[in-house]
Design a protein around this motif. Structure first.
Motif, PDB file in Angstrom:
ATOM      1  N   THR A 165       0.786  -1.052   0.047  1.00  0.00           N
ATOM      2  CA  THR A 165      -0.079  -0.114   0.054  1.00  0.00           C
ATOM      3  C   THR A 165       0.843   1.089  -0.104  1.00  0.00           C
ATOM      4  O   THR A 165       1.739   1.398   0.943  1.00  0.00           O
ATOM      5  N   ARG A 173      -6.125  14.042  -1.234  1.00  0.00           N
ATOM      6  CA  ARG A 173      -6.428  12.639  -1.478  1.00  0.00           C
ATOM      7  C   ARG A 173      -5.826  12.124  -2.368  1.00  0.00           C
ATOM      8  O   ARG A 173      -4.871  12.677  -3.058  1.00  0.00           O
ATOM      9  N   SER A 231      -6.237   6.957   1.965  1.00  0.00           N
ATOM     10  CA  SER A 231      -6.951   8.261   1.931  1.00  0.00           C
ATOM     11  C   SER A 231      -8.181   8.042   2.678  1.00  0.00           C
ATOM     12  O   SER A 231      -9.129   7.206   2.458  1.00  0.00           O
ATOM     13  N   ARG A 289     -14.925   7.459   5.123  1.00  0.00           N
ATOM     14  CA  ARG A 289     -14.510   6.717   3.748  1.00  0.00           C
ATOM     15  C   ARG A 289     -13.013   6.732   3.641  1.00  0.00           C
ATOM     16  O   ARG A 289     -12.464   7.579   3.837  1.00  0.00           O
ATOM     17  N   ARG A 290     -12.715   5.206   3.309  1.00  0.00           N
ATOM     18  CA  ARG A 290     -11.077   4.983   3.346  1.00  0.00           C
ATOM     19  C   ARG A 290     -11.152   4.314   1.815  1.00  0.00           C
ATOM     20  O   ARG A 290     -11.602   3.375   1.307  1.00  0.00           O
ATOM     21  N   ASP A 291     -10.057   4.931   1.202  1.00  0.00           N
ATOM     22  CA  ASP A 291      -9.674   4.443  -0.043  1.00  0.00           C
ATOM     23  C   ASP A 291      -8.150   4.157   0.147  1.00  0.00           C
ATOM     24  O   ASP A 291      -7.402   4.819   0.878  1.00  0.00           O
ATOM     25  N   GLN A 292      -7.537   3.197  -0.931  1.00  0.00           N
ATOM     26  CA  GLN A 292      -6.123   3.086  -0.827  1.00  0.00           C
ATOM     27  C   GLN A 292      -5.906   2.534  -2.298  1.00  0.00           C
ATOM     28  O   GLN A 292      -6.402   2.401  -2.942  1.00  0.00           O
ATOM     29  N   ILE A 293      -4.376   2.653  -2.375  1.00  0.00           N
ATOM     30  CA  ILE A 293      -3.897   2.398  -3.714  1.00  0.00           C
ATOM     31  C   ILE A 293      -2.502   1.803  -3.619  1.00  0.00           C
ATOM     32  O   ILE A 293      -1.814   2.149  -2.617  1.00  0.00           O
TER      33      ILE A 293
END
Length: 341
Positions: free
Chosen positions: A103, A151, A107, A113-117
């Motif tokens: 990871t 973000r 964000s 709310r959680r996002d990841q990349i």
């Protein structure tokens, strides 16, 4: 009565002896040919032997690029001194050090709310931005602006910009139209990235009207809007972020740039008149931030880095540089006092 202050935190013996600062000091001792027993000794060596110090920082932090033979081209005029005058380097290449599923970014907004990349997907997305910018005629030295919250998409856009040698500048969406124009109006951006809204203090803040006003005044050649929620945006004359990325061709090679090639434009606070543009070079930002993350913070590939900042503050640029270590960065977009954050 005086008391000795108690440190809030201090490293244990294992970290003192096995961390990156200790490893760096051991290598510096070899170069110095003398013991550097504590921080003061190391600092003294760094300022009396600056070429040896910065040459070691480059090697120790494993910066990617062509260093060249010369560390410093001195001048009797201080501001004309040039560091690594023969170097060729790229910030995006250095901030994408791994191509795996680890990871890279997480964000989180104040609504939870959680996002990841991953690093691999971040590399792909930044390459898409680079390809699309280049296809649109953006060249090294052109300005690209972001009117964005903190973000994942903001980091992707900045990396794609650095990939081809364009200059990135950003403002936080809590800036009003005049505040943004005071800054971006001076740099004439060729491309404007914007998010059409953001969450703050429990409310959704729409930015459509502000973006349209900025577009009318700045007249960038490209306006790309990232929908804040959902997949579409109501902003007229804008390209949709997802569609724009999906149309990208193969990524170009990383631009090989001089050490002092402009990377970022930041701004003074504006408290003494109009904000003043402050240009930061590629190599200077990279090597200084790498030094701070690795030697001051002992940040490594298994660590997580968080700093609460907006994209209108220089600490955002510092935070993004943490990618050079292969660590995971946490991006928080919202009001830290909001109870559901």
């Amino acid at each position: 009565m005086t008391t000795t202050p108690t440190p809030l935190w201090q490293p244990d013996e294992k970290r003192l002896n096995e961390g990156q600062p200790a490893a760096f000091r051991a290598r510096a001792e070899q170069l110095a040919g003398a013991p550097l027993t504590d921080y003061r000794d190391l600092h003294r060596w760094s300022v009396t032997q600056p070429e040896a110090f910065w040459n070691l920082v480059w090697d120790f932090c494993e910066l990617r690029g062509h260093k060249g033979e010369r560390v410093l081209a001195p001048s009797p005029v201080f501001r004309h001194n040039r560091w690594f005058p023969d170097a060729r380097i790229n910030m995006a290449e250095n901030l994408l050090p791994r191509h795996d599923t680890h990871t890279a970014l997480v964000s989180i907004d104040e609504g939870g709310r959680r996002d990841q990349i991953s690093y691999n997907d971040l590399h792909v997305a930044a390459g898409q931005v680079a390809a699309q910018l280049q296809a649109a005629g953006v060249e090294p030295g052109d300005r690209v602006a972001g009117y964005m919250p903190n973000r994942i998409e903001t980091v992707i856009a900045a990396l794609g910009c650095a990939w081809i040698g364009a200059i990135w500048s950003s403002c936080s969406p809590d800036f009003g139209v005049e505040g943004v124009l005071d800054r971006f109006g001076q740099i004439e951006p060729k491309v404007l990235f914007a998010c059409d809204g953001y969450q703050y203090n429990g409310k959704w803040i729409e930015l459509d009207e502000r973006i349209q006003a900025l577009h009318a005044e700045l007249q960038p050649e490209l306006l790309i809007v990232i929908p804040g929620r959902g997949d579409t945006s109501a902003v007229r004359q804008a390209l949709n972020w997802r569609d724009w990325l999906a149309a990208a061709g193969a990524p170009p090679a990383f631009a090989e740039l001089p050490f002092d090639h402009p990377l970022y434009i930041l701004y003074s606070s504006g408290t003494t008149g109009a904000p003043k543009c402050i240009v930061h070079g590629t190599g200077g930002a990279l090597i200084q931030h790498a030094k701070e993350h690795r030697l001051h913070g002992d940040l490594g590939a298994d660590d997580v880095l968080f700093y609460f900042t907006t994209c209108g503050w220089m600490m955002w640029n510092w935070l993004v540089s943490g990618l050079q270590t292969g660590a995971t960065l946490v991006l928080y977009d919202g009001n830290p006092a909001y109870p559901d954050a």
